[in-house]
Design a protein around this motif. Structure first.
Motif, PDB file in Angstrom:
ATOM      1  N   GLY A  64     -23.204 -28.245 -66.826  1.00  0.00           N
ATOM      2  CA  GLY A  64     -24.318 -29.069 -66.438  1.00  0.00           C
ATOM      3  C   GLY A  64     -24.121 -29.733 -65.096  1.00  0.00           C
ATOM      4  N   PHE A  65     -22.933 -29.612 -64.517  1.00  0.00           N
ATOM      5  CA  PHE A  65     -22.673 -30.238 -63.227  1.00  0.00           C
ATOM      6  C   PHE A  65     -23.470 -29.555 -62.138  1.00  0.00           C
ATOM      7  N   ASN A  66     -24.278 -30.311 -61.436  1.00  0.00           N
ATOM      8  CA  ASN A  66     -25.112 -29.761 -60.374  1.00  0.00           C
ATOM      9  C   ASN A  66     -24.280 -29.647 -59.108  1.00  0.00           C
ATOM     10  N   ASN A  67     -23.622 -28.540 -58.956  1.00  0.00           N
ATOM     11  CA  ASN A  67     -22.717 -28.348 -57.828  1.00  0.00           C
ATOM     12  C   ASN A  67     -23.492 -27.877 -56.605  1.00  0.00           C
ATOM     13  N   SER A  68     -24.270 -28.792 -56.024  1.00  0.00           N
ATOM     14  CA  SER A  68     -25.116 -28.428 -54.896  1.00  0.00           C
ATOM     15  C   SER A  68     -24.319 -28.167 -53.628  1.00  0.00           C
ATOM     16  N   SER A  69     -23.028 -28.548 -53.647  1.00  0.00           N
ATOM     17  CA  SER A  69     -22.196 -28.346 -52.465  1.00  0.00           C
ATOM     18  C   SER A  69     -21.482 -27.004 -52.462  1.00  0.00           C
ATOM     19  N   VAL A  70     -21.754 -26.165 -53.485  1.00  0.00           N
ATOM     20  CA  VAL A  70     -21.108 -24.862 -53.562  1.00  0.00           C
ATOM     21  C   VAL A  70     -21.443 -24.025 -52.329  1.00  0.00           C
TER      22      VAL A  70
ATOM     23  N   ASP B 259     -26.082 -23.523 -56.708  1.00  0.00           N
ATOM     24  CA  ASP B 259     -25.365 -23.631 -57.967  1.00  0.00           C
ATOM     25  C   ASP B 259     -25.713 -22.471 -58.893  1.00  0.00           C
ATOM     26  N   PHE B 260     -27.013 -22.167 -58.990  1.00  0.00           N
ATOM     27  CA  PHE B 260     -27.476 -21.092 -59.866  1.00  0.00           C
ATOM     28  C   PHE B 260     -26.990 -19.733 -59.367  1.00  0.00           C
ATOM     29  N   ALA B 261     -27.030 -19.547 -58.062  1.00  0.00           N
ATOM     30  CA  ALA B 261     -26.549 -18.284 -57.499  1.00  0.00           C
ATOM     31  C   ALA B 261     -25.058 -18.098 -57.789  1.00  0.00           C
ATOM     32  N   THR B 262     -24.303 -19.187 -57.713  1.00  0.00           N
ATOM     33  CA  THR B 262     -22.869 -19.121 -57.991  1.00  0.00           C
ATOM     34  C   THR B 262     -22.612 -18.803 -59.453  1.00  0.00           C
ATOM     35  N   GLY B 263     -23.276 -19.535 -60.351  1.00  0.00           N
ATOM     36  CA  GLY B 263     -23.042 -19.352 -61.780  1.00  0.00           C
ATOM     37  C   GLY B 263     -23.442 -17.989 -62.297  1.00  0.00           C
ATOM     38  N   THR B 264     -24.527 -17.437 -61.787  1.00  0.00           N
ATOM     39  CA  THR B 264     -25.015 -16.138 -62.269  1.00  0.00           C
ATOM     40  C   THR B 264     -24.364 -14.954 -61.555  1.00  0.00           C
TER      41      THR B 264
ATOM     42  N   SER C 223     -17.559 -21.614 -61.799  1.00  0.00           N
ATOM     43  CA  SER C 223     -17.665 -22.510 -60.649  1.00  0.00           C
ATOM     44  C   SER C 223     -19.074 -23.081 -60.534  1.00  0.00           C
ATOM     45  N   GLY C 224     -20.023 -22.411 -61.171  1.00  0.00           N
ATOM     46  CA  GLY C 224     -21.391 -22.908 -61.228  1.00  0.00           C
ATOM     47  C   GLY C 224     -21.617 -23.599 -62.564  1.00  0.00           C
ATOM     48  N   SER C 225     -22.718 -24.333 -62.681  1.00  0.00           N
ATOM     49  CA  SER C 225     -22.998 -25.027 -63.939  1.00  0.00           C
ATOM     50  C   SER C 225     -23.643 -24.093 -64.951  1.00  0.00           C
TER      51      SER C 225
ATOM     52  N   LEU D 179     -33.621  -7.974 -53.167  1.00  0.00           N
ATOM     53  CA  LEU D 179     -33.930  -9.263 -52.569  1.00  0.00           C
ATOM     54  C   LEU D 179     -33.951 -10.290 -53.705  1.00  0.00           C
ATOM     55  N   ILE D 180     -33.283 -11.453 -53.524  1.00  0.00           N
ATOM     56  CA  ILE D 180     -33.266 -12.482 -54.565  1.00  0.00           C
ATOM     57  C   ILE D 180     -33.805 -13.788 -54.000  1.00  0.00           C
ATOM     58  N   ALA D 181     -34.812 -14.341 -54.666  1.00  0.00           N
ATOM     59  CA  ALA D 181     -35.391 -15.622 -54.255  1.00  0.00           C
ATOM     60  C   ALA D 181     -35.076 -16.673 -55.317  1.00  0.00           C
ATOM     61  N   TYR D 182     -34.589 -17.837 -54.872  1.00  0.00           N
ATOM     62  CA  TYR D 182     -34.238 -18.942 -55.760  1.00  0.00           C
ATOM     63  C   TYR D 182     -35.100 -20.169 -55.432  1.00  0.00           C
TER      64      TYR D 182
END
Length: 430
Positions: free
Chosen positions: A133-139, A191-196, A407-409, A208-211
């Motif tokens: 659940g940690f919002n790792n926006s600095s990833v 964060d989502f890109a990292t976790g997935t 590393s992502g939430s 192409l991936i849009a977030y």
């Protein structure tokens, strides 16, 4: 209503919309007198006690100084002026006359205030690194040479949303498809890109991936508002924004019609289901990870009930526009049996809705184990052999993206690789 109480009600409303019931309760309790209420309840007999503001010299309260008189007053007939509702609510009978109005608000009024108050943005939820659940926006995203992962913004008559766009080096000028990835509550695109790990999968297949980004301005916990009626229909609210963004990218990069997909986690998965239902001509397939079925809730309370496993009901009597008919959008579903945020029964409801009129007798179920987790995979094939709907039920898994990067939430490294399986399903690969 004073400003302090109103601000507390906004915070409580925001916490409720973020499904943080315990937090909302604490805020309400504090607003109703934590640190103050005790000054009016330190007595016996059931009637409110005097305020006892105390001596200016000593600062000590006078409550309890003369208990015999207080007890006698509590038993005596109330001869004070009765409350006139037409007058200020600071005028009440007997010993309640000096109690602040905010401490006398009936529960019904407090709840009504919660329903009417406009939520203000809340501070980010305090999660710790390494905790789901940690919002790792600095990833920081590792982008291969020739690829791009850039920040953009899209605006339409329905609203504006920022988004991150991954353009693969393998197909920089002509991507082979587009996946719209909708993050869960408290998450960010990075964060989502990292976790997935979806960017790496996209690079392999030239996608192409849009977030798109949902922020605290749009929802207190950055959740997509899948449970609000204004965001569940075609050409309205968030679905209209996301559809407009998708059309823009299709035109900009020349994406083929049958190579456009949408996927999400949790609240993002629920919104992905909505996009598939509201825009079947736009999205060929939908990826649902720990999500909720279409139109299963109409407000925060019904959403929480559905998440706990209570079956929702169709909310709209009127049919969708012609474009959003009974056309089935191919759907792949992932759900953990130990998910304590979204009850597994929701996955079954999504499966049944996605199957539509398809004959369940054709369904095929297989089981196995991948990366330490057992699973059951159920498929209903179409006449051409392609799966109409595919469901993965993963034993012992919680509310997190399977086969993800911790590393992502909300990412679980164990179990099937949900990103790889989704893309395989989208591209109709074996």
């Amino acid at each position: 209503m004073n400003k302090e109480f109103a601000a507390a009600m906004r915070r409580a409303a925001g916490a409720t919309r973020a499904f943080n019931v315990a937090g909302a309760t604490r805020i309400i309790q504090k607003a109703l007198g934590t640190g103050l209420f005790s000054r009016f309840t330190r007595y016996s007999g059931g009637a409110a006690a005097p305020t006892g503001r105390g001596s200016e010299k000593t600062g000590k309260t006078q409550v309890g100084k003369e208990p015999a008189k207080i007890a006698k007053a509590a038993q005596a007939p109330d001869t004070a002026e009765k409350h006139d509702p037409k007058k200020s609510d600071t005028m009440v009978s007997g010993s309640l006359a000096r109690v602040p109005a905010r401490l006398r608000r009936p529960l019904s009024e407090v709840l009504d205030t919660l329903r009417k108050v406009t939520p203000a943005p809340l501070a980010p939820l305090a999660y710790s690194p390494g905790v789901s659940g940690f919002n790792n926006s600095s990833v920081k995203q590792l982008v291969p040479a020739g690829a791009q992962f850039t920040a953009r913004s899209f605006t339409s008559s329905a609203g504006t949303r920022a988004y991150k766009l991954y353009v693969p080096a393998s197909a920089e000028k002509k991507p082979k498809g587009l996946v719209l990835m909708l993050h869960g509550c408290t998450q960010s695109p990075d964060d989502f890109a990292t976790g997935t790990g979806m960017n790496a999968i996209a690079e392999k297949h030239g996608l192409l991936i849009a977030y798109p980004t949902q922020t605290g301005r749009d929802n207190a916990a950055s959740c997509w508002n899948w449970f609000e009626t204004g965001h569940q229909l075609r050409d309205a609210g968030e679905p209209a924004i996301l559809a407009g963004l998708t059309r823009k990218l299709i035109k900009e990069f020349g994406i083929q019609k049958d190579q456009v997909f949408v996927a999400g986690l949790s609240a993002g998965a629920a919104m992905a289901v909505i996009m598939g239902k509201a825009y079947p001509e736009l999205f060929d397939s939908v990826g649902v990870h720990s999500g909720l079925s279409y139109q299963s809730a109409g407000n925060v309370m019904s959403a929480m009930a559905v998440m706990r496993g209570k079956a929702g009901s169709r909310l709209f009597a009127k049919p969708q526009p012609t474009e959003a008919t009974s056309v089935r959008t191919r759907t792949i579903i992932f759900q953990g049996t130990a998910d304590r945020t979204v009850h597994p029964s929701n996955a079954q409801r999504i499966f049944e809705m996605a199957a539509g009129g398809a004959t369940k007798s054709k369904s095929k179920t297989t089981s196995g184990s991948i990366n330490g987790r057992a699973y059951k995979k159920t498929i209903i094939p179409a006449d051409n052999g392609e799966a109409i709907v595919e469901s993965w039920l993963v034993e012992g898994a919680g509310h997190a993206w399977f086969g993800g990067n911790p590393s992502g939430s909300y990412a679980d490294p164990d179990g099937p690789d949900a990103s790889a399986e989704m893309v395989r399903f989208f591209l109709k690969s074996k």
